[in-house]
Design a protein around this motif. Sequence first.
Motif, PDB file in Angstrom:
ATOM      1  N   UNK A 184       0.842  -1.189   0.000  1.00  0.00           N
ATOM      2  CA  UNK A 184       0.000   0.000   0.000  1.00  0.00           C
ATOM      3  C   UNK A 184       0.882   1.246   0.000  1.00  0.00           C
ATOM      4  N   UNK A 185       0.271   2.409  -0.184  1.00  0.00           N
ATOM      5  CA  UNK A 185       1.001   3.672  -0.133  1.00  0.00           C
ATOM      6  C   UNK A 185       1.639   3.865   1.237  1.00  0.00           C
ATOM      7  N   UNK A 186       0.893   3.526   2.316  1.00  0.00           N
ATOM      8  CA  UNK A 186       1.416   3.699   3.675  1.00  0.00           C
ATOM      9  C   UNK A 186       2.625   2.817   3.910  1.00  0.00           C
ATOM     10  N   UNK A 187       2.598   1.603   3.394  1.00  0.00           N
ATOM     11  CA  UNK A 187       3.738   0.703   3.560  1.00  0.00           C
ATOM     12  C   UNK A 187       4.947   1.223   2.791  1.00  0.00           C
ATOM     13  N   UNK A 188       4.716   1.765   1.584  1.00  0.00           N
ATOM     14  CA  UNK A 188       5.805   2.351   0.805  1.00  0.00           C
ATOM     15  C   UNK A 188       6.418   3.539   1.540  1.00  0.00           C
ATOM     16  N   UNK A 189       5.534   4.390   2.119  1.00  0.00           N
ATOM     17  CA  UNK A 189       6.013   5.561   2.866  1.00  0.00           C
ATOM     18  C   UNK A 189       6.822   5.132   4.089  1.00  0.00           C
ATOM     19  N   UNK A 190       6.289   4.181   4.848  1.00  0.00           N
ATOM     20  CA  UNK A 190       6.963   3.735   6.067  1.00  0.00           C
ATOM     21  C   UNK A 190       8.310   3.099   5.747  1.00  0.00           C
ATOM     22  N   UNK A 191       8.340   2.225   4.735  1.00  0.00           N
ATOM     23  CA  UNK A 191       9.590   1.560   4.362  1.00  0.00           C
ATOM     24  C   UNK A 191      10.609   2.572   3.833  1.00  0.00           C
ATOM     25  N   UNK A 192      10.145   3.498   3.002  1.00  0.00           N
ATOM     26  CA  UNK A 192      11.050   4.486   2.423  1.00  0.00           C
ATOM     27  C   UNK A 192      11.649   5.411   3.461  1.00  0.00           C
ATOM     28  N   UNK A 193      10.809   5.930   4.366  1.00  0.00           N
ATOM     29  CA  UNK A 193      11.297   6.856   5.389  1.00  0.00           C
ATOM     30  C   UNK A 193      12.210   6.141   6.378  1.00  0.00           C
ATOM     31  N   UNK A 194      11.786   4.965   6.866  1.00  0.00           N
ATOM     32  CA  UNK A 194      12.585   4.238   7.859  1.00  0.00           C
ATOM     33  C   UNK A 194      13.945   3.848   7.295  1.00  0.00           C
ATOM     34  N   UNK A 195      13.973   3.307   6.084  1.00  0.00           N
ATOM     35  CA  UNK A 195      15.251   2.909   5.488  1.00  0.00           C
ATOM     36  C   UNK A 195      16.060   4.125   5.050  1.00  0.00           C
ATOM     37  N   UNK A 196      15.368   5.202   4.652  1.00  0.00           N
ATOM     38  CA  UNK A 196      16.080   6.436   4.310  1.00  0.00           C
ATOM     39  C   UNK A 196      16.785   7.016   5.512  1.00  0.00           C
ATOM     40  N   UNK A 197      16.096   7.029   6.661  1.00  0.00           N
ATOM     41  CA  UNK A 197      16.707   7.529   7.899  1.00  0.00           C
ATOM     42  C   UNK A 197      17.844   6.608   8.333  1.00  0.00           C
ATOM     43  N   UNK A 198      17.653   5.296   8.176  1.00  0.00           N
ATOM     44  CA  UNK A 198      18.721   4.351   8.512  1.00  0.00           C
ATOM     45  C   UNK A 198      19.960   4.645   7.682  1.00  0.00           C
ATOM     46  N   UNK A 199      19.762   5.014   6.427  1.00  0.00           N
ATOM     47  CA  UNK A 199      20.893   5.267   5.541  1.00  0.00           C
ATOM     48  C   UNK A 199      21.559   6.616   5.816  1.00  0.00           C
ATOM     49  N   UNK A 200      20.776   7.718   5.809  1.00  0.00           N
ATOM     50  CA  UNK A 200      21.417   9.042   5.924  1.00  0.00           C
ATOM     51  C   UNK A 200      21.472   9.570   7.356  1.00  0.00           C
ATOM     52  N   UNK A 201      20.720   8.952   8.263  1.00  0.00           N
ATOM     53  CA  UNK A 201      20.758   9.266   9.698  1.00  0.00           C
ATOM     54  C   UNK A 201      20.310  10.693  10.032  1.00  0.00           C
ATOM     55  N   UNK A 202      19.615  11.366   9.128  1.00  0.00           N
ATOM     56  CA  UNK A 202      19.090  12.701   9.425  1.00  0.00           C
ATOM     57  C   UNK A 202      18.014  12.593  10.492  1.00  0.00           C
ATOM     58  N   UNK A 203      18.184  13.340  11.568  1.00  0.00           N
ATOM     59  CA  UNK A 203      17.247  13.288  12.667  1.00  0.00           C
ATOM     60  C   UNK A 203      17.673  12.373  13.793  1.00  0.00           C
ATOM     61  N   UNK A 204      18.624  11.471  13.517  1.00  0.00           N
ATOM     62  CA  UNK A 204      19.095  10.575  14.565  1.00  0.00           C
ATOM     63  C   UNK A 204      20.046  11.289  15.530  1.00  0.00           C
ATOM     64  N   UNK A 205      20.783  12.288  15.024  1.00  0.00           N
ATOM     65  CA  UNK A 205      21.708  13.009  15.883  1.00  0.00           C
ATOM     66  C   UNK A 205      23.108  12.435  15.916  1.00  0.00           C
ATOM     67  N   UNK A 206      23.412  11.508  15.014  1.00  0.00           N
ATOM     68  CA  UNK A 206      24.731  10.870  15.010  1.00  0.00           C
ATOM     69  C   UNK A 206      25.803  11.739  14.342  1.00  0.00           C
ATOM     70  N   UNK A 207      25.510  12.244  13.145  1.00  0.00           N
ATOM     71  CA  UNK A 207      26.497  13.019  12.402  1.00  0.00           C
ATOM     72  C   UNK A 207      27.035  14.231  13.160  1.00  0.00           C
ATOM     73  N   UNK A 208      26.212  14.956  13.942  1.00  0.00           N
ATOM     74  CA  UNK A 208      26.762  16.097  14.669  1.00  0.00           C
ATOM     75  C   UNK A 208      27.831  15.729  15.696  1.00  0.00           C
ATOM     76  N   UNK A 209      27.893  14.467  16.100  1.00  0.00           N
ATOM     77  CA  UNK A 209      28.962  14.049  17.020  1.00  0.00           C
ATOM     78  C   UNK A 209      30.309  14.179  16.318  1.00  0.00           C
ATOM     79  N   UNK A 210      30.347  13.823  15.032  1.00  0.00           N
ATOM     80  CA  UNK A 210      31.575  13.993  14.251  1.00  0.00           C
ATOM     81  C   UNK A 210      31.782  15.457  13.882  1.00  0.00           C
TER      82      UNK A 210
END
Length: 457
Positions: free
Chosen positions: A259-285
């Motif tokens: 469904x559209x919701x599943x596509x959105x959830x998978x895309x956002x979750x895996x996108x965040x896993x990849x680029x880590x925007x919003x996780x707060x990890x990159x600012x440590x470096x």
Amino acid sequence: MLHSFLTAVDDFIWGPPLLALLMGTGLYLTIRLGLLQVIRLPLALKLVFFPPKHDDKEGDVSSFAALCTALSATIGTGNIVGVATAVKLGGPGAIFWMWMAAFLGMATKYAEGLLAVRYRQKDANGQMSGGPMYYLEKGLGSKFLASAFALFGIGVALFGIGTFPQVNAIADAAQLAFEVPKWTTGLILAVLVALITVGGIQSISRISTKVVPFMAILYVLSCFGVMYLHAEQLPAVVDQILNAAFTTTAATGGFAGATMMLALQAGVARGVFSNESGLGSAPIAAAAAKTDSCVEQGLVCMTGTFFDTIIICTMTGITLVLTGAWQSDVAGTAMTNMAFTQGIGSQLGFYLVNIGLLFFAFTTIIGWNYYGERCTEYLLGVKAIKGYRWIFVLLVAAGAFLHLDLIWIIADIVNGLMAIPNLIGLIGLRHVIAAETFAYFSAKDATLDNGETEASL
């Protein structure tokens, strides 16, 4: 039983509230900062490739080295395995939602980098320490949220992005490509990680500045090779991605439908896993960079999401859809392997994917070792760093033997928990972000009005 329980926890954490918080924070910052990720992207890229001299400024490494360290942690299995997982779950439409998450995430990553430099401080060893735990405590005034972030950050480093998914991917790739037993891969990785990370940020950044640009360019060129050989199908693929983002994708081949919701959830979750925007990890470096401008380092940080998702994840996603590998019965690394072997030839494509995966995943391990180390230092002091490193190395050695599905679920859970306090901090410090940004560009525009060219700045 454990798998079902963890899946339920994962679905709850990555449900609509967190997705709305992630996307909503990025959307707010995008509007508040006047589409900064578009308008100021040329300046951000200039700061990356033609950085000003900051050798006399406070910090441990150059801005470029700090970016490469952050990219070493973000460009990993998420770009190969994570994209394949997203498309397998949500269909081609997941790629569109990865783009949206990355576009908004660029504003989020900018804000994180800005605050990291704004609130950083030196630790007892004289090294720069910064990141969400510091801007949550010193800026927002919440020791509780700062400690929660640091605790979740250690969890991500030890049980999430930092170890298990990367080690498992390397072990699989080494076994497939070179017939190396998994126990051997785990042992070699543990020794290499121990040797590199004992030198701290300087050692990690030296490796990152050499390996990250090389591996990224090699992988992107490989994807361009597939696209060139199937160029006539590209318009149809783009149309398929855009249409699937807003409609139900029917079951076909080995794909179960989405469904559209599943596509959105998978895309956002895996996108965040990849680029880590919003996780707060990159600012440590980012906090370790030699700079006196929090805005400039924020702009440099912002390019990390651009390189990671807008470029590299897009390359993987299009390759998967272009070759039809997303409709197969395989998943993860095997799906991306299939795409490249079908796209540019069995042997060449096979080795390009697996060698790329080896580099991507290894640099992510050493990058996340540093993130977890800084979180440990914040909670327990510099004396605890040595113990943390030993635990990290032992988990690297063990990570080759865990099952892929369980690994990704654990990683998703700790990622989500880490994002929550960081996003609260970004929202709470939104006025600081805006004030620093507008003050910097007002001064810059005034300097230009006085006759200096932008090239001289």
